[in-house]
Design an enzyme around this catalytic site. Structure first.
Site, PDB file in Angstrom:
ATOM      1  N   ASP A 848       0.745  -1.359   0.051  1.00  0.00           N
ATOM      2  CA  ASP A 848      -0.105  -0.009   0.102  1.00  0.00           C
ATOM      3  C   ASP A 848       0.714   1.206   0.175  1.00  0.00           C
ATOM      4  OD1 ASP A 848      -2.037   1.792   0.276  1.00  0.00           O
ATOM      5  OD2 ASP A 848      -3.172   0.608   1.572  1.00  0.00           O
ATOM      6  N   HIS A 850      -0.301   4.490   0.793  1.00  0.00           N
ATOM      7  CA  HIS A 850      -1.132   5.495   1.417  1.00  0.00           C
ATOM      8  C   HIS A 850      -0.095   6.303   2.389  1.00  0.00           C
ATOM      9  CE1 HIS A 850      -4.318   7.714   3.160  1.00  0.00           C
ATOM     10  NE2 HIS A 850      -4.124   7.163   4.397  1.00  0.00           N
ATOM     11  N   SER A 901      -4.952  -4.236   1.903  1.00  0.00           N
ATOM     12  CA  SER A 901      -4.066  -4.068   3.190  1.00  0.00           C
ATOM     13  C   SER A 901      -4.842  -4.693   4.231  1.00  0.00           C
ATOM     14  CB  SER A 901      -3.927  -2.730   3.219  1.00  0.00           C
ATOM     15  OG  SER A 901      -3.463  -1.986   2.098  1.00  0.00           O
TER      16      SER A 901
HETATM   17  C1  B12 Z   1      -8.912  10.878  -1.546  1.00  0.00           C
HETATM   18  C2  B12 Z   1      -9.065   9.401  -1.914  1.00  0.00           C
HETATM   19  C3  B12 Z   1      -8.111   9.189  -3.187  1.00  0.00           C
HETATM   20  C4  B12 Z   1      -7.013  10.262  -3.743  1.00  0.00           C
HETATM   21  C5  B12 Z   1      -5.880   9.960  -2.844  1.00  0.00           C
HETATM   22  C6  B12 Z   1      -5.462   8.800  -2.272  1.00  0.00           C
HETATM   23  C7  B12 Z   1      -4.394   8.873  -1.364  1.00  0.00           C
HETATM   24  N1  B12 Z   1      -3.165   8.854  -1.816  1.00  0.00           N
HETATM   25  O1  B12 Z   1      -4.475   8.913  -0.117  1.00  0.00           O
HETATM   26  C8  B12 Z   1      -6.847   9.437  -5.186  1.00  0.00           C
HETATM   27  C9  B12 Z   1      -7.854  10.123  -6.008  1.00  0.00           C
HETATM   28  C10 B12 Z   1      -5.615   9.428  -5.616  1.00  0.00           C
HETATM   29  C11 B12 Z   1      -7.535   7.888  -4.896  1.00  0.00           C
HETATM   30  C12 B12 Z   1      -7.183   6.842  -5.687  1.00  0.00           C
HETATM   31  C13 B12 Z   1      -7.565   5.673  -5.325  1.00  0.00           C
HETATM   32  N2  B12 Z   1      -8.385   5.370  -4.427  1.00  0.00           N
HETATM   33 CO1  B12 Z   1      -9.225   6.394  -3.236  1.00  0.00          CO
HETATM   34  N3  B12 Z   1     -10.109   7.500  -1.896  1.00  0.00           N
HETATM   35  C14 B12 Z   1     -10.112   8.574  -1.824  1.00  0.00           C
HETATM   36  C15 B12 Z   1     -11.106   9.066  -0.674  1.00  0.00           C
HETATM   37  C16 B12 Z   1     -12.288   9.672  -1.281  1.00  0.00           C
HETATM   38  C17 B12 Z   1     -10.669   9.609   0.714  1.00  0.00           C
HETATM   39  C18 B12 Z   1      -9.105   9.061   1.256  1.00  0.00           C
HETATM   40  C19 B12 Z   1      -8.540  10.410   1.989  1.00  0.00           C
HETATM   41  O2  B12 Z   1      -7.314  10.415   1.352  1.00  0.00           O
HETATM   42  N4  B12 Z   1      -9.048  10.854   2.934  1.00  0.00           N
HETATM   43  C20 B12 Z   1      -8.264  11.822   3.881  1.00  0.00           C
HETATM   44  C21 B12 Z   1      -7.238  11.028   4.728  1.00  0.00           C
HETATM   45  C22 B12 Z   1      -6.328  12.148   5.502  1.00  0.00           C
HETATM   46  O3  B12 Z   1      -8.055  10.356   5.544  1.00  0.00           O
HETATM   47  P1  B12 Z   1      -7.616   8.909   5.664  1.00  0.00           P
HETATM   48  O4  B12 Z   1      -6.512   8.486   4.836  1.00  0.00           O
HETATM   49  O5  B12 Z   1      -8.484   8.000   5.990  1.00  0.00           O
HETATM   50  O6  B12 Z   1      -6.663   8.994   7.181  1.00  0.00           O
HETATM   51  C23 B12 Z   1      -7.142   9.447   8.209  1.00  0.00           C
HETATM   52  C24 B12 Z   1      -7.837   8.154   9.140  1.00  0.00           C
HETATM   53  O7  B12 Z   1      -8.028   6.867   8.277  1.00  0.00           O
HETATM   54  C25 B12 Z   1      -6.625   8.133  10.148  1.00  0.00           C
HETATM   55  N5  B12 Z   1      -5.621   7.187  10.002  1.00  0.00           N
HETATM   56  C26 B12 Z   1      -5.084   6.720   8.838  1.00  0.00           C
HETATM   57  N6  B12 Z   1      -4.037   6.128   8.905  1.00  0.00           N
HETATM   58  C27 B12 Z   1      -3.620   5.900  10.190  1.00  0.00           C
HETATM   59  C28 B12 Z   1      -2.887   5.127  10.928  1.00  0.00           C
HETATM   60  C29 B12 Z   1      -3.210   5.156  12.246  1.00  0.00           C
HETATM   61  C30 B12 Z   1      -2.077   4.208  13.157  1.00  0.00           C
HETATM   62  C31 B12 Z   1      -4.056   5.877  12.923  1.00  0.00           C
HETATM   63  C32 B12 Z   1      -4.194   5.641  14.434  1.00  0.00           C
HETATM   64  C33 B12 Z   1      -5.076   6.399  12.307  1.00  0.00           C
HETATM   65  C34 B12 Z   1      -4.837   6.338  10.934  1.00  0.00           C
HETATM   66  O8  B12 Z   1      -6.261   9.368  10.413  1.00  0.00           O
HETATM   67  C35 B12 Z   1      -6.081   9.959   9.256  1.00  0.00           C
HETATM   68  C36 B12 Z   1      -6.115  11.273   9.389  1.00  0.00           C
HETATM   69  O9  B12 Z   1      -7.622  11.575  10.182  1.00  0.00           O
HETATM   70  C37 B12 Z   1     -11.806   7.652  -0.216  1.00  0.00           C
HETATM   71  C38 B12 Z   1     -12.914   7.281   0.376  1.00  0.00           C
HETATM   72  C39 B12 Z   1     -13.120   7.848   1.815  1.00  0.00           C
HETATM   73  N7  B12 Z   1     -14.105   8.569   2.188  1.00  0.00           N
HETATM   74  O10 B12 Z   1     -12.468   7.377   2.801  1.00  0.00           O
HETATM   75  C40 B12 Z   1     -11.122   6.604  -1.529  1.00  0.00           C
HETATM   76  C41 B12 Z   1     -10.755   5.069  -1.290  1.00  0.00           C
HETATM   77  C42 B12 Z   1      -9.718   5.336   0.102  1.00  0.00           C
HETATM   78  N8  B12 Z   1     -10.391   4.860  -2.379  1.00  0.00           N
HETATM   79  C43 B12 Z   1     -10.301   3.627  -2.802  1.00  0.00           C
HETATM   80  C44 B12 Z   1      -9.864   3.219  -4.103  1.00  0.00           C
HETATM   81  C45 B12 Z   1     -10.323   1.560  -4.311  1.00  0.00           C
HETATM   82  C46 B12 Z   1      -9.061   3.762  -4.813  1.00  0.00           C
HETATM   83  C47 B12 Z   1      -8.412   3.338  -5.913  1.00  0.00           C
HETATM   84  C48 B12 Z   1      -7.708   1.992  -6.036  1.00  0.00           C
HETATM   85  C49 B12 Z   1      -9.234   3.393  -7.093  1.00  0.00           C
HETATM   86  C50 B12 Z   1      -8.516   3.317  -8.412  1.00  0.00           C
HETATM   87  N9  B12 Z   1      -8.601   2.300  -9.141  1.00  0.00           N
HETATM   88  O11 B12 Z   1      -8.162   4.224  -8.997  1.00  0.00           O
HETATM   89  C51 B12 Z   1      -7.230   4.466  -6.176  1.00  0.00           C
HETATM   90  C52 B12 Z   1      -5.731   3.938  -5.316  1.00  0.00           C
HETATM   91  C53 B12 Z   1      -4.705   4.866  -5.517  1.00  0.00           C
HETATM   92  C54 B12 Z   1      -3.279   4.243  -5.485  1.00  0.00           C
HETATM   93  N10 B12 Z   1      -2.281   5.156  -5.387  1.00  0.00           N
HETATM   94  O12 B12 Z   1      -3.316   3.026  -5.683  1.00  0.00           O
HETATM   95  C55 B12 Z   1     -11.297   2.956  -1.981  1.00  0.00           C
HETATM   96  C56 B12 Z   1     -10.340   2.116  -0.832  1.00  0.00           C
HETATM   97  C57 B12 Z   1     -11.280   0.796  -0.399  1.00  0.00           C
HETATM   98  C58 B12 Z   1     -10.930  -0.075  -1.583  1.00  0.00           C
HETATM   99  N11 B12 Z   1     -12.204  -0.767  -1.997  1.00  0.00           N
HETATM  100  O13 B12 Z   1      -9.644  -0.557  -1.742  1.00  0.00           O
HETATM  101  C59 B12 Z   1     -11.956   3.818  -1.146  1.00  0.00           C
HETATM  102  C60 B12 Z   1     -12.060   4.030   0.393  1.00  0.00           C
HETATM  103  C61 B12 Z   1     -13.007   4.440  -1.705  1.00  0.00           C
HETATM  104  C62 B12 Z   1     -14.115   3.492  -1.734  1.00  0.00           C
HETATM  105  N12 B12 Z   1     -15.331   3.570  -1.057  1.00  0.00           N
HETATM  106  O14 B12 Z   1     -14.178   2.590  -2.167  1.00  0.00           O
HETATM  107  N13 B12 Z   1      -8.311   7.827  -3.641  1.00  0.00           N
END
Ligand code: B12
Length: 1326
Positions: A848, A850, A901
Site C-alpha cells: 500500500d 497510502h 491491506s
Molecule cells: C481521496 C481518495 C483518493 C485519492 C488519494 C488517495 C491517497 N493517496 O491517499 C486518489 C484520487 C488518488 C485515490 C485513488 C484511489 N482510490 Co481512493 N479514495 C479517496 C477517498 C475519497 C478519501 C481518502 C483520503 O485521502 N482521506 C483523507 C485522509 C487524510 O484520510 P485517511 O486516509 O482516512 O486517514 C485518516 C484516518 O483514516 C486516520 N488514519 C489513517 N492512517 C492511520 C494510521 C493510524 C495508526 C491511525 C491511528 C489512524 C490513521 O487518520 C487520518 C487522518 O484523520 C476515499 C474514500 C473515503 N471517504 O475514505 C477513497 C478510497 C480510499 N479509495 C479507494 C480506492 C479503491 C482507490 C483506487 C484504488 C481507485 C482506482 N482504481 O483508481 C485508487 C488507489 C490509489 C493508488 N495509489 O493506488 C477505496 C479504498 C477501499 C478499497 N475498496 O480498496 C476508497 C475507500 C473508496 C471506496 N469507498 O471504495 N483515492
C-alpha cells in the site's frame, strides 16, 4: 433393601432427628419453619400415595369400521363450516374440548410406549413428546378425541400443540412435522365422524391446534442482551406454514392459534396461514385465536394488555377470539370482560381447572370447574367454552351438561369498528377523543442529526434514550427510520426495534416503521408485536408494485401511509394530490386488496413555500385543500405530512441547535438571527397545522414540543405568516411583506435588540479556566475555545509547546493547544516535557502506498509530545516489527488505503502474537473500520488491537493506552465493544438474504440490445497517451471537498462542502486560509513544473459474455485481447435488478457492436521528491499540503479525461455542457468505475487493464503486489458509455459466485476469497 426395611429405616431416622429437638425451646418463627417443612413433606407423601392408589392405566377403546363423511364434505367446504359456526355461536354457547396433556397422563405411557415400533432404536429420549403419540399410540389419541366428543364437545383440538419444526427440534423430530400434523388431523376427523354418526343432529368438527412454539420473537432469552433473539420471523413463519399445510391436508375444519403468550409469534402464525391460502388456493377456513394472560397484571408474557393483543391480531379477521390457560376462570374475569368489550368477533374462554397447586397439578373437580366458568356464560361474555390444563373429558361433560341445562344467551358481537386502532403494549383508537396524532420524529435518522450520529456510531442504547424522551414528551406513535447510505438499513431497523421492544415505557406506544425502501420497512414490521403504521407505499413504481406491497402490509396487519406519488412523479398541485390519492384509495379499498379504509393515511406532500419560485407559493394552500378533499371524498382515510418541509426555504442552523440543546458556536448576533428564523418557521408550522387540522388532517410528523399555539403567535407575525401559508392577501404582496418583516427584524436584532444568550452558557463562562475547558470539550463547544486556550497557554504552556505553536497547521495547533491547556491545568506539563509521552511506530503496510493519513497522525502525535517513528509506505511486516523492537515502541500504528491491506494488517497482528508482543496495535486508514478490526484483526492478537477513526482521536487513544490509570479500563471497554461488534457481524451475516447467482443473473438488467439500446461508435479505437498534460487545464475540474476532509475541517450544516464551508463560523476562516495555501501551491507547481500530469486512455471493441466482458483487438480483427471480469449483486433488496457491470455492454449473442474504455492517470510524478525534502526540513504542513494537492490534481485529471472521452474521443455527447458541479454530481451519460471501488471491488482487475493500456510503458505508473498504484496520486478506471450504465454497489457476494468467479478468472478459490475478503457474505474459515 426391601420396602419394610426401608420404611423402618426412614422411621428410625425421623425419630432420631425429632428426638434431638425440644419444640418448647423453639421461637415462633422457628416453629413456623418446622411446620412449613413438615407440611411440604406431608404433601409429597400424599401425592405419592395418590399416584399409587390412582386408577389403573387406562386403555383406549379400539374403534373398528368406517363412518359416513361429515356434513361439510371432503375436501372441506370452508363456507359451510363458517356459516354453521356463525349460526350456532349466535344461538348457543358451543363447547370445545379440554386438555390433551392431562388426559394422556391417565393412560400412563412409558418411554417404550412413546417410541413405539417406529422409533424403538432411536438414540434420543422421547417420553414427554406428546405429539408423537399420534404415530405410536394412535388409538389412544383417537379415543381421547372420542371421549371429548361424547362428553359434549362440538369441536376438539388436534394433538399438535408442539407440531412445528421449532418445537420438535428439542426431540430432533423436525423431519416428521408435516406428516405429524396430517396424521393428527386424520385421527381427530375419524373420531368426529364416529360420534357424528351416533348424534347426527350435532355434527362434530376438528380444530387444527397451533401452539406458541418454545421460542419468542419479542423476548430475548438472554437477560444481559435484551436485543437478542434466538429465532427470526421468517423461521417462525416457515415453521408454521409447514404445520398449517399438514393440518389442512389432514382435513381440519378450523385453524386454532392458541396459548399465545407472545403476540409476535401469533402474528407470524396468522401471516403463515394467510400466505398458505394465497399460495395454495385452498379455501379459507375459519380461524380462532386464543391468547394467554400470564398473571393478574392482565398482560401477555410479552407485555400486551388484552385490548392491545386483540388490536394486534384483528387484521386476520378471526371467527372467535378468547383466552385460555395460565389462570383459572375467576382470575380471568376482568380480562374476559375487556376482550368481550373490544372484539368484533365471537369470544371464547377455556381456562385451566383452577390455579395450579403446590405440586403443579390442578385440583378443581369437574363440578368446581363448571361452576367457575359459569360466570362467563351468565355475564354474556362468551360464545364458546372449554377447558385447558387439568381438565379431562369429565370436566367437559360437566360443563356441557350445565350449558345444556341452563341455555345461557351467548355473547353478542360488537359492531365492526370503523376507526383506526393501533397498538404497542397498549392500544389506542384514532378518534375524536384522541385528537391529532403526533408521530414523534426523533428516532428518524433522516430527521434527527443526533439520532443519526448515535446509530452510525453503533450507540443503539443511546438511541433508545431518545425514544424514551419522545415517549415521555407526549408522542402518540414512535417513528423509526434507518434510511442512511452508510448503514445496513435492514439490520439497523431490526436491531433498534429488538432493543426497543423490551422497553415498556417506549414500546407501550405503537411504532411507525418508516423507510423509503420497502424491504427495510418490512424488516421493521417483523419485529413489532403491536399494530404498526407502515410508512410508506406509493404508485411510483406503478399499480402492480403498489398492489403487491399493499397486500404485504395488510398481511402484517399494519396501517399504511400512502405518499401522493405516481409513475410520473410527486403530486405538487391540488389537482394532482386529489387525483393520485383518489386513484390509490380506489385500488386499496377495491376487491383486489380490500385494505380497511380507516387504516389508510394519505401523505399528500407538504412542499416548501417562499423559496424563490412563485408557483410554489401555493403549495401550502394546495395541501390544505387536498386534506379537505380527502376527508370529504375518501371515507375513512386519514391525512398526515412532514410539517417542517413547509419552511425549508427559511432553514438555518436552528435545527442543529435545537437538536443538541446548546448553542453551536455562533456569536450572539448570528444566534439572534437564527432564533428569528426559528421563531418564523415555528410560527408558519403552527399556522399551517392549524388550518390543516381544521380541514381534517389527523396525523403529523412534528417536533411537538417546539411548536407555539396558534393564538400565542404575536401580531403582526401571525398575520404575515398566515397570508403566506394560505397564499392570499388583499394586495397580493404577502410574500414580499413577510420577507421584509424578516429582514427588518433581523436588522433590529443586529442593532442589539435581540441579544439573547442562553442562561447556562453565561453561567459556565464564570467558572475557572480548567472547568471551562472541560465543559466545552465535554459538550463539544468551540465557541470560546480560542480565547480559553489562549488564556491557558499564557498561563501554562511549556517552551516546547510554544515552539510548536508557531506551526501553521491550523487544526493541529488547535488540537495541541487544547490538550496543552488541559495538561497544564492538571499540573502535568513539566513532568511530561522531560520524558515525553511514549514512542509510537507508524507504517503503511506492504503493498500500500497510502501516506497522507498516516503522516497527519504522525504530526498530531508529534505535536502532542509522543516520539513518532514513521517507517514510511509499503512496509513488510518484518521491517515494521523490527522498528518496534529497535525503538522499544510502546504502540504500533498501521495504516492502509485499499482493501488488500486489510489482510496484511491481519498478518501483522498474527506475527505480533507469534512473537509474544504485548504493545497495543492501532489500525487506521480509509479502508479500515472498527468492524473489520473487531472481526478480523483483534481475534489474532492477545494484546489490544483497536481501530482509530481519525488523527484527532489518535492522541486521546495513545494517551489513555499509556496511562496506567486509564489503560485497563480502556482495554476492557474496547474488548467488550468489539465482542459485541463481532456478535453483530455474525448475526448480520446470518440474517441477510441473498439470491443465488443463477437467480441474480435472471434478474440482471436484461437490456434488449439493438432494440432498446444502440451503443455509440467511438471516434477513437485504441489508446492515446498524454505525456505532460498542461496542469492549468485541470483547475476547473478540481473537487475541493476531499481537500478539506484531509485537514479534518467539516462545516456545520448548512455550511458543509466547498465553497459554503467558508461561511462556517468555526472552521470557515481556517478553510479559507487552507484553500488559499492550496491554490498558491498549485500556482507554484504550475510555474515550476514540480508535478507532471500523465495519462493513457483507450477504447476497444467489446461484448458481454455472461458476467464477463470480452475485449477485442483495436484493429477490428475480432481477436480476443482478454476478459474483464465483473461481479453481480446478490444481496436481496427491493430493487428489481441485480446488476453486474457486464449488463452495461451489448451481449455477444445480440450481435450488436459495442465498446469499453479505460484509463490510468497520475499527477504524482515529482511529488515524493518534494515531500521528502519538506519532511527533512521539518515542514510537515507543506508536505501534507503537497500530497493533498497532488491527489486533487489526479482526480481532476480523471474528471477531465472522462469529459474529453464523452465529448471527443468516444464522442457520444459532443454537446454536453455541464458545469463542474453537475459533473461531480454525475449528471452525464456513462460511468467510470475504478477497480477497487464498490462497483468492481476486485483490485486484481487492474492487471488486465494495465495490459490493455500498456499503462506502465505509456505513463510510468507501476503497481505493487496489492495493486496499489505508484505514484500514490494515481487513478484508474474502466469506462462504460451506454445510457443504461449506473454506479451501484456489488455488496456482499456468496460462495456460489466466488466459485464461479474464481474459475472464470483462473484463480484458486483461496486466492479469490483472499482478494474479495471484505465482500464475502460467508465466513470462508467456517
Ligand atoms: C481521496 C481518495 C483518493 C485519492 C488519494 C488517495 C491517497 N493517496 O491517499 C486518489 C484520487 C488518488 C485515490 C485513488 C484511489 N482510490 Co481512493 N479514495 C479517496 C477517498 C475519497 C478519501 C481518502 C483520503 O485521502 N482521506 C483523507 C485522509 C487524510 O484520510 P485517511 O486516509 O482516512 O486517514 C485518516 C484516518 O483514516 C486516520 N488514519 C489513517 N492512517 C492511520 C494510521 C493510524 C495508526 C491511525 C491511528 C489512524 C490513521 O487518520 C487520518 C487522518 O484523520 C476515499 C474514500 C473515503 N471517504 O475514505 C477513497 C478510497 C480510499 N479509495 C479507494 C480506492 C479503491 C482507490 C483506487 C484504488 C481507485 C482506482 N482504481 O483508481 C485508487 C488507489 C490509489 C493508488 N495509489 O493506488 C477505496 C479504498 C477501499 C478499497 N475498496 O480498496 C476508497 C475507500 C473508496 C471506496 N469507498 O471504495 N483515492
Amino acid at each position: 433393601m426391601d420396602s419394610a426395611s426401608l420404611s423402618a429405616a426412614v422411621t428410625a431416622e425421623i425419630e432420631r432427628q425429632q428426638a434431638a429437638i425440644n419444640y418448647d425451646e423453639l421461637s415462633l418463627d422457628e416453629l413456623k419453619v418446622v411446620v412449613a417443612s413438615l407440611v411440604e413433606r406431608l404433601e409429597l407423601a400424599k401425592a405419592a400415595l395418590t399416584s399409587k392408589m390412582d386408577t389403573p392405566k387406562l386403555v383406549a377403546a379400539k374403534v373398528e369400521g368406517t363412518f359416513p363423511d361429515l356434513p361439510w364434505g371432503s375436501p372441506v367446504d370452508a363456507e359451510m363450516v363458517r356459516s354453521y359456526l356463525e349460526k350456532n355461536m349466535q344461538e348457543r354457547i358451543m363447547v370445545i374440548d379440554g386438555a390433551m396433556g392431562t388426559t394422556i397422563q391417565q393412560y400412563k405411557f412409558s418411554e417404550e410406549d412413546f417410541r413405539g415400533e417406529r422409533w424403538k432404536d432411536i438414540d434420543q429420549e422421547l417420553k414427554g413428546n406428546n405429539d408423537l403419540l399420534v404415530f405410536t399410540q394412535p388409538d389412544t389419541i383417537r379415543d381421547i378425541h372420542r371421549r371429548y366428543f361424547l362428553a359434549g364437545a362440538d369441536m376438539v383440538e388436534t394433538n399438535t400443540f408442539s407440531g412445528t419444526t421449532i418445537a420438535q427440534a428439542d426431540y430432533k423430530m423436525e423431519h416428521i412435522v408435516y406428516e405429524l400434523n396430517k396424521v393428527a388431523a386424520e385421527l381427530a376427523v375419524d373420531a368426529a365422524k364416529e360420534v357424528t354418526q351416533l348424534e347426527p343432529h350435532k355434527p362434530r368438527m376438528v380444530c387444527g391446534a397451533i401452539g406458541p412454539t418454545n421460542r419468542t420473537l419479542s423476548i430475548s432469552p438472554s437477560v444481559e442482551d435484551p436485543g437478542f433473539r434466538n429465532c427470526t420471523w421468517d423461521e417462525v413463519v416457515t415453521a408454521y406454514k409447514e404445520q398449517v399445510a399438514g393440518l389442512i391436508d389432514g382435513g381440519v375444519h378450523i385453524i386454532l392459534v392458541e396459548t399465545i403468550f407472545d403476540t409476535l409469534n401469533a402474528k407470524a402464525a396468522l401471516f403463515a396461514i394467510d400466505e398458505y391460502y394465497e399460495e395454495s388456493g385452498c379455501p379459507r377456513l375459519p380461524v380462532i385465536i386464543s391468547g394467554t394472560i400470564v398473571d393478574m397484571s392482565g398482560r401477555t408474557l410479552s407485555g400486551q394488555t388484552t385490548e392491545a393483543f386483540y388490536v394486534s391480531v384483528q387484521h386476520s379477521k378471526p371467527l372467535c377470539i378468547g383466552l385460555n390457560c395460565a389462570l383459572g376462570a375467576p382470575q380471568m374475569l376482568p380480562f374476559m370482560q375487556a376482550l368481550a368489550g373490544v372484539a368484533e368477533c365471537f369470544v371464547h374462554s377455556y381456562p385451566n381447572a383452577g390455579l395450579p397447586n403446590a405440586m403443579g397439578g390442578y385440583d378443581d373437580t369437574p363440578q368446581m370447574f363448571s361452576d367457575a366458568v359459569r360466570q362467563f356464560a351468565e355475564l354474556g361474555l362468551v360464545n364458546m367454552l372449554g377447558g385447558c390444563c387439568g381438565t379431562t373429558p369429565e370436566h367437559i361433560a360437566s360443563l356441557a351438561q350445565m350449558l345444556d341445562r341452563e341455555k345461557f344467551k351467548p355473547h353478542v358481537r360488537n359492531p365492526l369498528c370503523d376507526k383506526m386502532r393501533l397498538s404497542g403494549l397498549e392500544a389506542i383508537t384514532v378518534d375524536a377523543n384522541l385528537g391529532y396524532v403526533n408521530i414523534g420524529e426523533r428516532c428518524n435518522i433522516a430527521g434527527s442529526a443526533k439520532f443519526k450520529k448515535l446509530i452510525l456510531d453503533g450507540k443503539y442504547d443511546k438511541g433508545l434514550e431518545i425514544a424514551l424522551a419522545q415517549a415521555e414528551s407526549g408522542a402518540t406513535v414512535i417513528d423509526v427510520n434507518m434510511d442512511e447510505g452508510l448503514l445496513d438499513g435492514e439490520y439497523a431497523m431490526k436491531k433498534f426495534l429488538n432493543m426497543l421492544i423490551p422497553e415498556p415505557d417506549v414500546s407501550k406506544l405503537p411504532i411507525c416503521v418508516d423507510s423509503s425502501k420497502f424491504h427495510i420497512g418490512v424488516a421493521g414490521l417483523k419485529c413489532c408485536q403491536g399494530k404498526c403504521i407502515f410508512n410508506s407505499i406509493s404508485l411510483k413504481e406503478g399499480e402492480a408494485a403498489f398492489i403487491k406491497n399493499a397486500k404485504i402490509v395488510k398481511r402484517f396487519g399494519a396501517a399504511v401511509v400512502v405518499m401522493a406519488f405516481d409513475e410520473v412523479g410527486q403530486a405538487a398541485t391540488y389537482e394532482d394530490k386529489c387525483r393520485i390519492c383518489k386513484r390509490a384509495y380506489d385500488i386499496l379499498v377495491g376487491p383486489e386488496v380490500e385494505f380497511p379504509p380507516h387504516d389508510i393515511i394519505f401523505d399528500p406532500n407538504i412542499l416548501t413555500i417562499v423559496a424563490g419560485v412563485e408557483e410554489h407559493n401555493n403549495y401550502g394552500k394546495d395541501f390544505i385543500l387536498a386534506t379537505k378533499y380527502i376527508k370529504e371524498n375518501l371515507p375513512g382515510a386519514h391525512i398526515s405530512g412532514g410539517v417542517s418541509n413547509l419552511s425549508f426555504g427559511f432553514r438555518g442552523l436552528t435545527a442543529l441547535e435545537a437538536e443538541y440543546g446548546f448553542i453551536v458556536s455562533q456569536p450572539a448576533l448570528e444566534r439572534a438571527r437564527s432564533q428569528l428564523l426559528t421563531a418564523l418557521r415555528e410560527a408558519m408550522h403552527a399556522i399551517f397545522l392549524y388550518h390543516c387540522i381544521q380541514n381534517g388532517m389527523d396525523f403529523g410528523i412534528v417536533n411537538a414540543g417546539a411548536m407555539p399555539i396558534y393564538e400565542d403567535i404575536p401580531q403582526p407575525m401571525r398575520q404575515y405568516c398566515e397570508e403566506v401559508v394560505l397564499n392570499e392577501s388583499a394586495d397580493g404582496g404577502h410574500v414580499e411583506r413577510l420577507l421584509k418583516f424578516a429582514e427588518e427584524e433581523k436588522e433590529r436584532k443586529d442593532a442589539g435588540g435581540g441579544k439573547v444568550v442562553k442562561k447556562d452558557a453565561a453561567e459556565w463562562r464564570n467558572k475557572p479556566i480548567k472547568e471551562r475547558l472541560t465543559y466545552s470539550l465535554v459538550k463539544g463547544l468551540s465557541e470560546f475555545t480560542d480565547e480559553d486556550v489562549e488564556e491557558a497557554r499564557q498561563l501554562f504552556a511549556t517552551p516546547l509547546e510554544q515552539l510548536h505553536a508557531t506551526s501553521t497547521l491550523p487544526f493541529l495547533e488547535a488540537e495541541k493547544t487544547k490538550r496543552a491547556a488541559e495538561r497544564a491545568a492538571a499540573g502535568l506539563a513539566e513532568e511530561e516535557e522531560q520524558c515525553g509521552k511514549g514512542t509510537v511506530v507508524l507504517a503503511t503496510v506492504k503493498g500500500d502506498v497510502h501516506d497522507i493519513g498516516k503522516n497527519i497522525v504522525g504530526v498530531v502525535l508529534g505535536c502532542n509530545n509522543f516520539k513518532v517513528i514513521d517507517c514510511g509506505v509499503m512496509q513488510p511486516c518484518f521491517n515494521i516489527l523490527e522498528a518496534c523492537r529497535e525503538n522499544k515502541a510502546q504502540i504500533l500504528g498501521l495504516s492502509g488505503l485499499i482493501t488488500p491491506s486489510l489482510d496484511e494488517m491481519v498478518a501483522v497482528a498474527k506475527e505480533m502474537e507469534r512473537l509474544g508482543m504485548k504493545i497495543p496495535l492501532l489500525i487506521g486508514g480509509a479502508t479500515t473500520s472498527k468492524m473489520h478490526t473487531a472481526v478480523k484483526v483483534a481475534p489474532m492478537y492477545s494484546g489490544v488491537a483497536m481501530h482509530v477513526l481519525d488523527a484527532s482521536r489518535a492522541v486521546g487513544v495513545c494517551s489513555a493506552l499509556l496511562n496506567p490509570d486509564q489503560r485497563e479500563e480502556m482495554v476492557e471497554d474496547v474488548n467488550e465493544q468489539y465482542e459485541e461488534l463481532r456478535e453483530d457481524h455474525y448475526a448480520s451475516l446470518a440474517s441477510r438474504k441473498f439470491k443465488t447467482l443463477e437467480e441474480a443473473r435472471e434478474l440482471g438488467l436484461g437490456v434488449k440490445w439493438g432494440k432498446d439500446a444502440t451503443p455509440p461508435t467511438p471516434q477513437l479505437v485504441g489508446t492515446k497517451v498524454y505525456e505532460d498534460y498542461p496542469l492549468e487545464e485541470l483547475l476547473p475540474y478540481i473537487d475541493w471537498n476531499p481537500f478539506f476532509q484531509v485537514w479534518q475541517l467539516r462545516g456545520k450544516y448548512p455550511n458543509r462542502g466547498y465553497p459554503k464551508i467558508f461561511n462556517d463560523e468555526t472552521v470557515g476562516e481556517e478553510a479559507k486560509k487552507l484553500h488559499a495555501d492550496g491554490e498558491a501551491l498549485i500556482a507554484d507547481i504550475i510555474k515550476n513544473k514540480t508535478l507532471k500530469a500523465r495519462a493513457v486512455v483507450g477504447i476497444w471493441p467489446a461484448n458481454a459474455v455472461g458476467d464477463d466482458i470480452e475485449v477485442y483487438a483495436a484493429d477490428g480483427s475480432g481477436a480476443v485481447r482478454g476478459v474483464l471480469h465483473t461481479l453481480r449483486q446478490q444481496e436481496e433488496r427491493e430493487d428489481d435488478h441485480y446488476l453486474a457491470l457486464s449488463d452495461f455492454v451489448a451481449t455477444k449473442e445480440s450481435g450488436v457492436k459495442d465498446y469499453v474504455g479505460g484509463f490510468a492517470v497520475s499527477c504524482g510524478f515529482g511529488c515524493e521528491e518534494v515531500c521528502s525534502k519538506l519532511r527533512a526540513e521539518g515542514d510537515d504542513y507543506q508536505g501534507i499540503m503537497m500530497e493533498a494537492v497532488a491527489d486533487r490534481l489526479a482526480e481532476a485529471f480523471a474528471e477531465l479525461l472522462h469529459h474529453k472521452m464523452r465529448k471527443e474521443l468516444w464522442g457520444y455527447a459532443p454537446d454536453e455542457a455541464l458545469s463542474a458541479d453537475d459533473m461531480l454530481k454525475v449528471k452525464y451519460q456513462g460511468i467510470r468505475p475504478a477497480p477497487g471501488y464498490p462497483t468492481q471491488p476486485d483490485h486484481t482487475e487492474k492487471a488486465f487493464l494495465w495490459e490493455l493500456l500498456d499503462a506502465e510503458k505509456a505513463t510510468g505508473i507501476t503497481m505493487t503486489d496489492s495493486f496499489a498504484m505508484l505514484p500514490a496520486a494515481s487513478v484508474s478506471a474502466v469506462i462504460f458509455a451506454n445510457p443504461c450504465s449506473t454506479y451501484f454497489q456489488v455488496g456482499k457476494v456468496c460462495k456460489d459466485q466466488i466459485t464461479d468467479y474464481a474459475s472464470r478468472k483462473g484463480m484458486s478459490m483461496e486466492e479469490a476469497e483472499r482478494w474479495m475478503g471484505p465482500y464475502l457474505a460467508y465466513d470462508p474459515a467456517a
